[in-house]
Design an enzyme around this catalytic site. Structure first.
Site, PDB file in Angstrom:
ATOM      1  N   ARG A  40      31.586 -27.257  61.803  1.00 35.07           N
ATOM      2  CA  ARG A  40      30.450 -26.582  62.807  1.00 35.07           C
ATOM      3  C   ARG A  40      29.076 -26.899  61.974  1.00 35.07           C
ATOM      4  NH1 ARG A  40      26.457 -25.405  65.111  1.00 35.07           N
ATOM      5  NH2 ARG A  40      26.219 -23.863  66.868  1.00 35.07           N
ATOM      6  N   GLU A  48      25.150 -26.841  75.557  1.00 34.32           N
ATOM      7  CA  GLU A  48      26.431 -26.615  75.866  1.00 34.32           C
ATOM      8  C   GLU A  48      27.064 -27.883  76.801  1.00 34.32           C
ATOM      9  OE1 GLU A  48      28.818 -24.385  74.985  1.00 34.32           O
ATOM     10  OE2 GLU A  48      27.147 -23.776  73.362  1.00 34.32           O
ATOM     11  N   ARG A  82      35.810 -22.042  62.238  1.00 29.80           N
ATOM     12  CA  ARG A  82      35.179 -23.149  62.028  1.00 29.80           C
ATOM     13  C   ARG A  82      34.720 -23.107  60.443  1.00 29.80           C
ATOM     14  NH1 ARG A  82      32.182 -24.003  67.510  1.00 29.80           N
ATOM     15  NH2 ARG A  82      31.339 -22.059  66.489  1.00 29.80           N
TER      16      ARG A  82
END
Length: 218
Positions: A40, A48, A82
């Site tokens: 990430r 998004e 992540r």
């Protein structure tokens, strides 16, 4: 590409090939010892997938790193497991910075005080690059909050029961959602939106907005 390996209490340098693009700010690294690690990107937040420029941000990232060897300076892990990190491209550029500079990501100021990212965002906004071409651009963290607060969802409407073909709505061809023309989300939908009749939108399988419910009442 050679990465300098260094280890501190909170940081590790990784190298490998990018084998997956989940979205604009999340990628999959295959390390030299054959581990798959979800990365990430630190300090930034891309739109998004169902936001304007979400698909373009993902494609931008893919164009820069997919199938290529990169170096990742890791920082920590998030609650989803992540690895948070900064990604260095083969030519030395930083992917995190490139996304912000090109207008495909926001500087995530809640988690980052990086002055370079602040400057790059100001420059991108001034030049109206990418998402900044939309004066009503919505930050992804606000968009996610909006989606969570509207969990009850709109009613399902069968297009065969709609006879009024004169009612026009704003239809997002990327997400399939439709909005009343006066909806605040319609004003922010400029990249993939068209004006069509409600009946046509429903025939396409359109999904009513969770805020305005299209032209329907909850």
């Amino acid at each position: 590409m050679i990465c300098t390996l260094f280890v501190t209490a909170t940081s590790l340098s990784l190298s490998g090939q990018i084998i997956g693009i989940k979205d604009g700010d999340t990628i999959v690294l295959l390390t030299d010892d054959n581990r798959q690690i979800v990365i990430r990107l630190s300090g930034i937040d891309c739109p998004e997938k169902n936001q304007p420029f979400g698909t373009k941000a993902k494609q931008f990232t893919s164009n820069l790193v997919y199938g290529k060897r990169v170096c990742v300076q890791t920082q920590s892990r998030d609650r989803y497991g992540r690895t948070i990190g900064t990604v260095y491209l083969p030519d030395g550029r930083i992917l995190n910075n490139e996304l912000v500079s090109s207008g495909y990501a926001w500087h995530y100021e809640h988690y980052s005080k990086d002055t370079t990212l602040q400057r790059l965002q100001q420059e991108a906004k001034k030049a109206q690059r990418g998402l900044w071409s939309d004066s009503n651009a919505v930050a992804p963290w606000d968009f996610r909050h909006h989606d969570k607060s509207s969990a009850s969802g709109p009613p399902v409407v069968n297009y065969k029961t709609v006879t009024d073909v004169s009612t026009y709505i704003i239809y997002n061809t990327e997400t399939g959602k439709y909005h009343a023309p006066t909806c605040r989300w319609a004003a922010q939908c400029s990249d993939n939106c068209i004006s069509i009749s409600l009946k046509v939108a429903l025939r396409r399988g359109g999904i009513p907005c969770k805020v305005c419910y299209g032209t329907h009442k909850k």
